[in-house]
Design an enzyme around this catalytic site. Structure first.
Site, mmCIF file in Angstrom:
data_model
loop_
_atom_site.group_PDB
_atom_site.id
_atom_site.type_symbol
_atom_site.label_atom_id
_atom_site.label_comp_id
_atom_site.label_asym_id
_atom_site.label_seq_id
_atom_site.Cartn_x
_atom_site.Cartn_y
_atom_site.Cartn_z
ATOM 1 C CG ASP A 121 -0.280 0.003 2.507
ATOM 2 O OD1 ASP A 121 0.940 0.233 2.537
ATOM 3 O OD2 ASP A 121 -0.951 -0.202 3.525
ATOM 4 C CG ASP B 256 -6.254 -4.788 1.045
ATOM 5 O OD1 ASP B 256 -6.201 -4.372 2.214
ATOM 6 O OD2 ASP B 256 -6.518 -4.036 0.072
ATOM 7 C CB CYS C 274 -13.483 -25.913 7.714
ATOM 8 S SG CYS C 274 -12.039 -24.872 7.395
ATOM 9 C CB CYS D 109 -8.331 -24.998 7.971
ATOM 10 S SG CYS D 109 -9.009 -24.916 9.640
ATOM 11 C CB CYS E 218 -11.790 -27.475 10.741
ATOM 12 S SG CYS E 218 -12.361 -25.796 11.075
ATOM 13 C CG HIS F 176 -11.246 -21.525 10.622
ATOM 14 N ND1 HIS F 176 -11.922 -22.578 10.061
ATOM 15 C CD2 HIS F 176 -12.155 -20.527 10.774
ATOM 16 C CE1 HIS F 176 -13.196 -22.246 9.890
ATOM 17 N NE2 HIS F 176 -13.367 -21.003 10.314
HETATM 18 ZN ZN LIG Z 1 -11.254 -24.484 9.497
#
Ligand SMILES: [Zn+2]
Length: 400
Positions: free
Chosen positions: A96, A290, A332, A334, A337, A363
């Site tokens: 930025d 973003d 999920c 990830c 999870c 996550h």
């Molecule tokens: Zn997750």
């Protein structure tokens, strides 16, 4: 706008209404769009390694010019081989301009209200003077007086060696009056010309420059800014400044700005990226987003979730999770999870363990990566409006 493939190439392929998929080609690899960009504000995505972030599927991160300018300084980073090498990130980087942070010192919560940023504390430094030349301010690091104008922002971003640089602008807040917004937007356009001049002469030949459209919530100012910025020699466009007081107003500002931007240009919506904003922005033809939300929520014990009535999030510290054996969000993919229970993460949050921040960052960033990936697939299948409906109706991104 200019076309310089050594700096940036943008190819779009599938289209679905105004939405499109595409690829940005940079000297640090390709970025599939639409894309969400995690914030590496101080040269790190807090709690995660560069390898973690790449492993989640991200190809582009955002570094913060203002903070890196103050510490450790762009010269130190340049001596150490540039920002990619400094932070061990092989993918692409957008920086930025520092304008948002510098002007936050002046406007308090420049924080356009819709982004939900809190008022700045005294520890953030203070503004001394805003003039045509640039902005004088006091550093929050050591109290020293510092200056940043368009050329300085460009020089810092060149030294950092980012792939995509953003022009120096004033981010006008929602509470600014029309007169102030009009004068500020004019100055942002003059600053853009100084950025473009400096960039054409001095920037690394592989760095692209994005201009920023301002104009607050005023249709005529947005239109004029869209046309002025599009007419300069930039490689891409960003939409900045306040987008209103609530989400319907934000979508309205986008609807009155986007028609005035060249269709073929890559377009970045600055500082916006909650789940509903992503799908609404993608449907309107935006390519890049973003936002601090996924990583900031992780530091505040909060997980993203398919809960439209609860702002797509929930707080793990609630006692109801103390013995909950389920994952953060069913299905999920990830690490948090697949391996852990809500009860465990609740406990880590209550203990303020660093692992909680890390697991929640994994996550939350997985959640948004899956959301934009799902949107790209839906655009290719011509079913984005169905995808949008189902997400806004409470479906998880991987279940649509
Ligand atoms: Zn997750």
């Amino acid at each position: 706008m200019r076309t310089d493939p050594a700096r940036l190439r943008f190819e779009t392929d599938a289209k679905d209404g105004a939405a499109r998929t595409g690829r940005l080609f940079t000297s640090h690899g390709e970025i599939e769009t639409p894309a969400f960009i995690p914030l590496a504000t101080r040269g790190t995505i807090r709690g995660l390694s560069a390898e973690d972030v790449a492993g989640l599927g991200y190809q582009l991160v955002l570094g913060n010019t203002f903070h890196l300018f103050l510490a450790p300084g762009e010269e130190r980073i340049a001596e150490l081989g540039g920002l990619h090498r400094f932070m061990g990130w092989d993918g692409a980087i957008i920086t930025d301009s520092g304008g948002f942070q510098v002007f936050s010192l002046a406007h308090g919560a420049v924080a356009d209200e819709i982004k939900g940023r809190r008022a700045r504390q005294g520890s953030q430094g203070s503004i001394l003077d805003i003039a045509e030349e640039g902005v004088r301010f006091r550093s929050y690091v050591d109290g020293a007086e510092r200056f940043m104008g368009p050329e300085d922002s460009m020089r810092v971003q060149a030294a950092l060696g980012s792939d995509l640089a953003l022009a120096f602008d004033e981010c006008t807040p929602y509470h600014a009056e029309r007169d102030y917004t009009a004068r500020s937007t004019e100055r942002t356009h003059r600053w853009l010309h100084r950025c473009v001049d400096w960039h054409a002469r001095e920037a690394p030949p592989t760095q692209a420059l994005f201009g920023i459209v301002q104009g607050g919530t005023y249709a005529d100012l947005r239109e004029e800014s869209a046309q002025r910025v599009s007419a300069t020699e930039v490689d891409g466009l960003a939409i900045g400044g306040t987008l209103g007081r609530d989400k319907p107003e934000m979508y309205g500002v986008l609807d009155l700005t986007l028609p005035h931007l060249p269709r073929e240009a890559p377009k970045h919506l600055l500082g916006i990226g909650e789940p509903d904003d992503l799908v609404e922005g993608i449907a309107r033809g935006l390519d890049l987003f973003d936002c601090a939300v996924p990583t900031r929520l992780a530091r505040h014990a909060t997980a993203l979730a398919p809960r439209p009535d609860g702002r797509y999030r929930f707080d793990l510290r609630r006692t109801s999770f103390a013995a909950d054996e389920g994952p953060l969000v069913e299905g999920c993919p990830c690490e948090a999870c697949e391996r852990h229970t809500r009860a465990y993460i609740h406990y880590l949050c209550r203990q303020e363990e660093l692992t909680a921040v890390r697991l929640l960052a994994l996550h939350n960033l997985t959640y948004l990566e899956r959301l934009v990936r799902g949107a790209r697939e839906a655009i290719r299948a011509g079913s984005l409006s169905d995808y949008r409906e189902r997400l806004l109706g409470g479906a998880a991104p991987w279940a649509v």
